[in-house]
Structure formats: structure tokens, C-alpha cells
Design a protein around this motif. Sequence first.
Motif, PDB file in Angstrom:
ATOM      1  N   THR A 181      32.701   6.242  41.849  1.00  0.00           N
ATOM      2  CA  THR A 181      32.421   7.158  40.726  1.00  0.00           C
ATOM      3  C   THR A 181      31.708   8.427  41.183  1.00  0.00           C
ATOM      4  OG1 THR A 181      30.237   6.220  40.212  1.00  0.00           O
ATOM      5  CG2 THR A 181      32.150   5.173  39.163  1.00  0.00           C
ATOM      6  N   TRP A 182      31.450   8.573  42.450  1.00  0.00           N
ATOM      7  CA  TRP A 182      30.650   9.719  42.912  1.00  0.00           C
ATOM      8  C   TRP A 182      31.414  11.041  42.843  1.00  0.00           C
ATOM      9  CZ3 TRP A 182      27.513   8.148  47.943  1.00  0.00           C
ATOM     10  CH2 TRP A 182      26.619   7.126  47.611  1.00  0.00           C
TER      11      TRP A 182
ATOM     12  N   GLY B  60      27.958   5.076  34.712  1.00  0.00           N
ATOM     13  CA  GLY B  60      28.705   5.957  35.602  1.00  0.00           C
ATOM     14  C   GLY B  60      28.742   5.390  37.000  1.00  0.00           C
ATOM     15  N   GLY B  61      28.766   6.387  37.900  1.00  0.00           N
ATOM     16  CA  GLY B  61      28.630   7.823  37.699  1.00  0.00           C
ATOM     17  C   GLY B  61      27.306   8.205  37.019  1.00  0.00           C
TER      18      GLY B  61
ATOM     19  N   GLY C 126      20.661   7.945  36.160  1.00  0.00           N
ATOM     20  CA  GLY C 126      19.866   7.818  37.384  1.00  0.00           C
ATOM     21  C   GLY C 126      18.684   8.770  37.416  1.00  0.00           C
TER      22      GLY C 126
ATOM     23  N   PHE D 253      18.836   3.803  41.329  1.00  0.00           N
ATOM     24  CA  PHE D 253      18.897   2.443  41.848  1.00  0.00           C
ATOM     25  C   PHE D 253      18.247   2.432  43.225  1.00  0.00           C
ATOM     26  CE2 PHE D 253      21.265  -0.516  44.644  1.00  0.00           C
ATOM     27  CZ  PHE D 253      20.703  -1.673  44.151  1.00  0.00           C
TER      28      PHE D 253
ATOM     29  N   LEU E 163      23.767  11.760  42.970  1.00  0.00           N
ATOM     30  CA  LEU E 163      22.450  11.202  43.318  1.00  0.00           C
ATOM     31  C   LEU E 163      22.502  10.314  44.552  1.00  0.00           C
ATOM     32  CD1 LEU E 163      21.134  10.497  39.703  1.00  0.00           C
ATOM     33  CD2 LEU E 163      20.779  12.503  41.158  1.00  0.00           C
ATOM     34  N   ALA E 164      23.684   9.741  44.823  1.00  0.00           N
ATOM     35  CA  ALA E 164      23.917   9.049  46.103  1.00  0.00           C
ATOM     36  C   ALA E 164      22.839   8.024  46.457  1.00  0.00           C
ATOM     37  CB  ALA E 164      24.066  10.081  47.235  1.00  0.00           C
ATOM     38  N   CYS E 165      22.565   7.111  45.542  1.00  0.00           N
ATOM     39  CA  CYS E 165      21.578   6.059  45.836  1.00  0.00           C
ATOM     40  C   CYS E 165      22.123   5.142  46.934  1.00  0.00           C
ATOM     41  CB  CYS E 165      21.327   5.203  44.609  1.00  0.00           C
ATOM     42  SG  CYS E 165      20.840   6.104  43.136  1.00  0.00           S
TER      43      CYS E 165
ATOM     44  N   CYS F  83      24.389   1.833  46.192  1.00  0.00           N
ATOM     45  CA  CYS F  83      25.124   1.975  44.915  1.00  0.00           C
ATOM     46  C   CYS F  83      26.389   1.120  44.950  1.00  0.00           C
ATOM     47  CB  CYS F  83      25.486   3.438  44.698  1.00  0.00           C
ATOM     48  SG  CYS F  83      26.618   3.718  43.313  1.00  0.00           S
TER      49      CYS F  83
ATOM     50  N   CYS G 216      28.804  11.595  40.373  1.00  0.00           N
ATOM     51  CA  CYS G 216      27.366  11.383  40.532  1.00  0.00           C
ATOM     52  C   CYS G 216      26.954  11.963  41.877  1.00  0.00           C
ATOM     53  CB  CYS G 216      26.999   9.900  40.466  1.00  0.00           C
ATOM     54  SG  CYS G 216      25.209   9.644  40.611  1.00  0.00           S
TER      55      CYS G 216
HETATM   56  S1  SF4 Z   1      23.401   3.869  41.353  1.00  0.00           S
HETATM   57 FE1  SF4 Z   1      23.995   5.198  39.632  1.00  0.00          FE
HETATM   58  S2  SF4 Z   1      22.723   7.028  39.918  1.00  0.00           S
HETATM   59 FE2  SF4 Z   1      22.723   5.958  41.867  1.00  0.00          FE
HETATM   60  S3  SF4 Z   1      24.432   6.833  43.070  1.00  0.00           S
HETATM   61 FE3  SF4 Z   1      25.221   5.036  41.985  1.00  0.00          FE
HETATM   62  S4  SF4 Z   1      26.130   5.847  40.126  1.00  0.00           S
HETATM   63 FE4  SF4 Z   1      24.724   7.425  40.923  1.00  0.00          FE
END
Ligand code: SF4
Length: 223
Positions: A44-45, A77-78, A112, A137, A34-36, A39, A32
Motif C-alpha cells: 500500500t506504500w 491503509g496505506g 500512522g 507501527f 511513513l515507511a514503518c 509494516c 503511505c
Molecule cells: S504501518 Fe501503516 S503507517 Fe506504517 S508504513 Fe505501514 S501503512 Fe504506513
Amino acid sequence: MAEEIAVRVADGYFPVETLGPGRRLALWFQGCALACPGCMSRHTWDPAGGRAATVGELLELWEAALERGAEGLTVSGGEPLAQPAALAALLRGAGRLREHAGGTADLLVYTGHEPGEAPGEVWEALAGADAVVTGRFRVAEPTDLVWRGSANQRLVPRTPLGIRRYGPHLARGYPPGPRVSLRADGAGTGTRVYGVPARGELRRLERGLAASGLRLTDPSWRP
Ligand code: SF4
């Protein structure tokens, strides 16, 4: 063949009861970007992390879960849309298998991305999903709505089955009590937390475990 499509996954487990209605097979895709902030699944990144699998292997897990009474499949995920060919093939195959098993088990995907954000051909990978949860998120926007991590996220049914399964839950809040479940399998893979925690719930969980003598090392929600 679709079943030979490679996919990287972080985890898979049945039964999970905290990511959609009923007892479900949950599959977590690896990778992933997107690096919220906040998280809970930073492990899972890395797109090279997790383990290599094929869509066929995941479908075998789904078939076995259906035989054990699975009421749904949740793909999280991810970021599942980061592997669109695998996601599309998984959903197509999972839809076929559930028809052989009575047709009532639903397919839910967490992404995401917002609708319109990912390229059309990537978004198309969700075509086989009965419902999706969309959006980043956002740690500063907590929500009580079931199966959503922050108030901006949308739960969107996409098929008649999805409307039947998720329609009653669109505005439903969590009952009091824990929103996550814990799995400690003792096989050297660590303790797993499944679900969508309330604000502060992971800290409370850590404190509770520490009070019982179990200290989590390197939790996946800590940078
Ligand atoms: S919350 Fe979901 S979309 Fe956001 S960084 Fe984590 S895994 Fe990725």
C-alpha cells in the motif's frame, strides 16, 4: 461534487471482523510515505499503486454493506490522511448513510500520524470519524491491546457513538488465538490477511500455510 472526488485504494472487503467491533466494511487507502519498519502492508506504500476509484464508489460499497448488516466502517491503509479530501468526503457521506440505516454503525480510521503531527487542515479530514487509532507501527513495541499494532498506538473515541462502541475496549486485550483472518478468493488477486497480527503471527501463518501446501509468494510484509 464530493462523490466524484478521486481516491486510490488498495482493497475493500465486507465482512471483516478483525479491525474494530462487529462485522465491518474495511477500506484500505493506497499510498503511505511513513515507511514503518515491519509494516505488514508494504503493497500500500506506492501512491500510484492499487486502483483508482471515486468516493461515490466507496459509498456504494458502504451502502451495500449496511444493507447486509454492517456494524461499522474501518478506513485503513496505506495512510488515509495522505488523501484528506477523499477521506473527509467519505466519512461525511458514510455518516449520512448510516443515519438512514439506524445510526448505530461506527466509523473508525487508522492513521500512522500522531495528533498534531499532520497540518491542521489535513487532520480535519478525521472530523467525521467516531474513533481513530493513531501513531506509527513500531515493531519493537508489541501490545496485547485489541486493534492496536504496537504499544505506542492510541485508540481514541471522538463522538458519543465512538465512546459507546470503543469505551469498553480501550484496555481490553486480545483473547488467545489468531488475530488475523485470511481470504483467498481464487480470482488472481492473491491471498489477503486482514487484521492486526501479534508479533511473529505472520511467520507462524506462513509456516502453517506451507505445511498445508500453500506457499505465499511475495508477501506484503517482506521488504
Ligand atoms: S504501518 Fe501503516 S503507517 Fe506504517 S508504513 Fe505501514 S501503512 Fe504506513
